[in-house]
Design a protein around this motif. Sequence first.
Motif, PDB file in Angstrom:
ATOM      1  N   THR A 166     -23.142  12.690 -38.828  1.00  0.00           N
ATOM      2  CA  THR A 166     -23.852  11.496 -39.256  1.00  0.00           C
ATOM      3  C   THR A 166     -23.559  10.369 -38.280  1.00  0.00           C
ATOM      4  OG1 THR A 166     -22.045  10.609 -40.587  1.00  0.00           O
ATOM      5  CG2 THR A 166     -23.528  12.149 -41.680  1.00  0.00           C
ATOM      6  N   LYS A 167     -24.286   9.297 -38.433  1.00  0.00           N
ATOM      7  CA  LYS A 167     -24.046   8.116 -37.602  1.00  0.00           C
ATOM      8  C   LYS A 167     -22.898   7.276 -38.160  1.00  0.00           C
ATOM      9  CE  LYS A 167     -27.334   8.295 -34.452  1.00  0.00           C
ATOM     10  NZ  LYS A 167     -26.976   8.545 -33.070  1.00  0.00           N
ATOM     11  N   GLU A 168     -22.462   7.594 -39.379  1.00  0.00           N
ATOM     12  CA  GLU A 168     -21.368   6.818 -39.967  1.00  0.00           C
ATOM     13  C   GLU A 168     -20.112   6.997 -39.136  1.00  0.00           C
ATOM     14  OE1 GLU A 168     -21.012   6.421 -44.377  1.00  0.00           O
ATOM     15  OE2 GLU A 168     -22.222   8.233 -44.275  1.00  0.00           O
ATOM     16  N   GLY A 169     -19.408   5.920 -38.906  1.00  0.00           N
ATOM     17  CA  GLY A 169     -18.173   5.991 -38.151  1.00  0.00           C
ATOM     18  C   GLY A 169     -18.354   5.775 -36.667  1.00  0.00           C
ATOM     19  N   GLU A 170     -19.593   5.738 -36.190  1.00  0.00           N
ATOM     20  CA  GLU A 170     -19.819   5.516 -34.768  1.00  0.00           C
ATOM     21  C   GLU A 170     -19.979   4.026 -34.484  1.00  0.00           C
ATOM     22  OE1 GLU A 170     -23.117   7.860 -33.401  1.00  0.00           O
ATOM     23  OE2 GLU A 170     -21.870   9.643 -33.211  1.00  0.00           O
ATOM     24  N   ILE A 171     -19.523   3.618 -33.316  1.00  0.00           N
ATOM     25  CA  ILE A 171     -19.661   2.234 -32.866  1.00  0.00           C
ATOM     26  C   ILE A 171     -20.869   2.167 -31.942  1.00  0.00           C
ATOM     27  CG2 ILE A 171     -18.558   0.345 -31.590  1.00  0.00           C
ATOM     28  CD1 ILE A 171     -17.239   1.010 -34.311  1.00  0.00           C
ATOM     29  N   CYS A 172     -21.840   1.327 -32.305  1.00  0.00           N
ATOM     30  CA  CYS A 172     -23.089   1.262 -31.538  1.00  0.00           C
ATOM     31  C   CYS A 172     -23.149   0.110 -30.549  1.00  0.00           C
ATOM     32  CB  CYS A 172     -24.277   1.165 -32.491  1.00  0.00           C
ATOM     33  SG  CYS A 172     -24.761   2.778 -33.110  1.00  0.00           S
ATOM     34  N   GLY A 173     -22.278  -0.873 -30.690  1.00  0.00           N
ATOM     35  CA  GLY A 173     -22.366  -1.987 -29.756  1.00  0.00           C
ATOM     36  C   GLY A 173     -21.231  -2.976 -29.882  1.00  0.00           C
ATOM     37  N   PHE A 174     -21.065  -3.764 -28.840  1.00  0.00           N
ATOM     38  CA  PHE A 174     -20.113  -4.867 -28.810  1.00  0.00           C
ATOM     39  C   PHE A 174     -20.876  -6.136 -28.465  1.00  0.00           C
ATOM     40  CE2 PHE A 174     -17.416  -1.230 -27.651  1.00  0.00           C
ATOM     41  CZ  PHE A 174     -16.351  -1.409 -28.518  1.00  0.00           C
ATOM     42  N   LYS A 175     -20.448  -7.244 -29.022  1.00  0.00           N
ATOM     43  CA  LYS A 175     -21.040  -8.535 -28.680  1.00  0.00           C
ATOM     44  C   LYS A 175     -19.907  -9.490 -28.326  1.00  0.00           C
ATOM     45  CE  LYS A 175     -24.107 -12.161 -30.249  1.00  0.00           C
ATOM     46  NZ  LYS A 175     -25.025 -12.650 -31.249  1.00  0.00           N
ATOM     47  N   ILE A 176     -20.092 -10.222 -27.237  1.00  0.00           N
ATOM     48  CA  ILE A 176     -19.092 -11.206 -26.809  1.00  0.00           C
ATOM     49  C   ILE A 176     -19.529 -12.574 -27.290  1.00  0.00           C
ATOM     50  CG2 ILE A 176     -18.096 -12.371 -24.809  1.00  0.00           C
ATOM     51  CD1 ILE A 176     -17.991  -9.728 -23.386  1.00  0.00           C
ATOM     52  N   HIS A 177     -18.611 -13.279 -27.956  1.00  0.00           N
ATOM     53  CA  HIS A 177     -18.868 -14.632 -28.431  1.00  0.00           C
ATOM     54  C   HIS A 177     -18.028 -15.607 -27.607  1.00  0.00           C
ATOM     55  CE1 HIS A 177     -20.942 -13.246 -32.096  1.00  0.00           C
ATOM     56  NE2 HIS A 177     -20.070 -12.256 -32.077  1.00  0.00           N
ATOM     57  N   GLY A 178     -18.661 -16.641 -27.095  1.00  0.00           N
ATOM     58  CA  GLY A 178     -17.975 -17.647 -26.297  1.00  0.00           C
ATOM     59  C   GLY A 178     -18.983 -18.342 -25.401  1.00  0.00           C
ATOM     60  N   GLN A 179     -18.597 -19.520 -24.909  1.00  0.00           N
ATOM     61  CA  GLN A 179     -19.513 -20.276 -24.056  1.00  0.00           C
ATOM     62  C   GLN A 179     -19.361 -19.861 -22.602  1.00  0.00           C
ATOM     63  OE1 GLN A 179     -18.811 -24.483 -25.018  1.00  0.00           O
ATOM     64  NE2 GLN A 179     -20.931 -24.507 -25.690  1.00  0.00           N
ATOM     65  N   PHE A 191     -19.912  -3.497 -33.512  1.00  0.00           N
ATOM     66  CA  PHE A 191     -20.875  -3.166 -34.557  1.00  0.00           C
ATOM     67  C   PHE A 191     -20.924  -1.658 -34.733  1.00  0.00           C
ATOM     68  CE2 PHE A 191     -22.259  -7.227 -32.916  1.00  0.00           C
ATOM     69  CZ  PHE A 191     -22.519  -7.944 -34.072  1.00  0.00           C
ATOM     70  N   ASP A 192     -20.785  -1.201 -35.975  1.00  0.00           N
ATOM     71  CA  ASP A 192     -20.949   0.230 -36.207  1.00  0.00           C
ATOM     72  C   ASP A 192     -22.432   0.547 -36.332  1.00  0.00           C
ATOM     73  OD1 ASP A 192     -21.748  -0.374 -38.811  1.00  0.00           O
ATOM     74  OD2 ASP A 192     -19.836   0.163 -39.703  1.00  0.00           O
ATOM     75  N   CYS A 193     -22.751   1.820 -36.367  1.00  0.00           N
ATOM     76  CA  CYS A 193     -24.152   2.229 -36.419  1.00  0.00           C
ATOM     77  C   CYS A 193     -24.738   2.068 -37.820  1.00  0.00           C
ATOM     78  CB  CYS A 193     -24.290   3.679 -35.946  1.00  0.00           C
ATOM     79  SG  CYS A 193     -23.823   3.876 -34.219  1.00  0.00           S
ATOM     80  N   GLY A 194     -23.871   1.793 -38.776  1.00  0.00           N
ATOM     81  CA  GLY A 194     -24.345   1.521 -40.136  1.00  0.00           C
ATOM     82  C   GLY A 194     -24.455   0.033 -40.344  1.00  0.00           C
ATOM     83  N   ARG A 195     -23.463  -0.538 -41.013  1.00  0.00           N
ATOM     84  CA  ARG A 195     -23.477  -1.972 -41.254  1.00  0.00           C
ATOM     85  C   ARG A 195     -22.035  -2.473 -41.273  1.00  0.00           C
ATOM     86  NH1 ARG A 195     -24.326   1.160 -45.171  1.00  0.00           N
ATOM     87  NH2 ARG A 195     -23.270   1.060 -47.152  1.00  0.00           N
ATOM     88  N   GLY A 196     -21.868  -3.761 -41.085  1.00  0.00           N
ATOM     89  CA  GLY A 196     -20.546  -4.370 -41.175  1.00  0.00           C
ATOM     90  C   GLY A 196     -19.842  -4.488 -39.846  1.00  0.00           C
ATOM     91  N   PRO A 197     -20.062  -5.595 -39.117  1.00  0.00           N
ATOM     92  CA  PRO A 197     -19.368  -5.811 -37.847  1.00  0.00           C
ATOM     93  C   PRO A 197     -17.891  -6.113 -38.052  1.00  0.00           C
ATOM     94  CG  PRO A 197     -20.653  -7.745 -38.398  1.00  0.00           C
ATOM     95  CD  PRO A 197     -20.966  -6.702 -39.456  1.00  0.00           C
ATOM     96  N   ASP A 198     -17.090  -5.752 -37.073  1.00  0.00           N
ATOM     97  CA  ASP A 198     -15.676  -6.043 -37.074  1.00  0.00           C
ATOM     98  C   ASP A 198     -15.374  -6.813 -35.794  1.00  0.00           C
ATOM     99  OD1 ASP A 198     -13.092  -6.124 -37.817  1.00  0.00           O
ATOM    100  OD2 ASP A 198     -12.659  -4.004 -37.558  1.00  0.00           O
ATOM    101  N   GLY A 199     -14.373  -7.664 -35.800  1.00  0.00           N
ATOM    102  CA  GLY A 199     -14.113  -8.508 -34.634  1.00  0.00           C
ATOM    103  C   GLY A 199     -12.770  -8.240 -33.993  1.00  0.00           C
ATOM    104  N   ALA A 200     -12.667  -8.580 -32.706  1.00  0.00           N
ATOM    105  CA  ALA A 200     -11.416  -8.484 -31.968  1.00  0.00           C
ATOM    106  C   ALA A 200     -11.426  -9.568 -30.900  1.00  0.00           C
ATOM    107  CB  ALA A 200     -11.280  -7.098 -31.328  1.00  0.00           C
ATOM    108  N   GLY A 201     -10.268 -10.082 -30.526  1.00  0.00           N
ATOM    109  CA  GLY A 201     -10.170 -11.154 -29.545  1.00  0.00           C
ATOM    110  C   GLY A 201      -9.726 -10.631 -28.197  1.00  0.00           C
ATOM    111  N   ALA A 202     -10.160 -11.270 -27.133  1.00  0.00           N
ATOM    112  CA  ALA A 202      -9.764 -10.863 -25.789  1.00  0.00           C
ATOM    113  C   ALA A 202      -9.450 -12.090 -24.949  1.00  0.00           C
ATOM    114  CB  ALA A 202     -10.870 -10.050 -25.116  1.00  0.00           C
TER     115      ALA A 202
END
Length: 110
Positions: free
Chosen positions: A42-55, A94-105
């Motif tokens: 299934t697509k559950e559990g897969e990570i489909c993308g990352f988004k960078i937040h910042g100026q 972002f997972d392939c389902g729903r519910g984004p999770d965040g991390a700092g860099a």
Amino acid sequence: AETTYHGIVTENDDAVLLDPALIALDKDAPLRYAESFEVTVTKEGEICGFKIHGQNVPFEAVVVDKSTGEGLIRSKDKLDCELQKEYTFTIQAFDCGRGPDGAGAKIGRA
């Protein structure tokens, strides 16, 4: 809790060396058991993308392996350490389902 990453990139390269490696986990994915002979893909559990937040962040985060959640960060533009030596931003997975999770860099350049 958010994970903090520290990365280094040289002026002549676009790949960011991260410590620790960028790995995102889908917290609401069902557990898979090794003893099971019947596997449902299934697509559950897969990570489909990352988004960078910042100026004005000159980096992009891309998925290397959806099933493991491995990603990498690379620069979008030519970097000049005399103009700016350090960037701090947030990466959201972002997972392939729903519910984004965040991390700092925090990225530093040599």
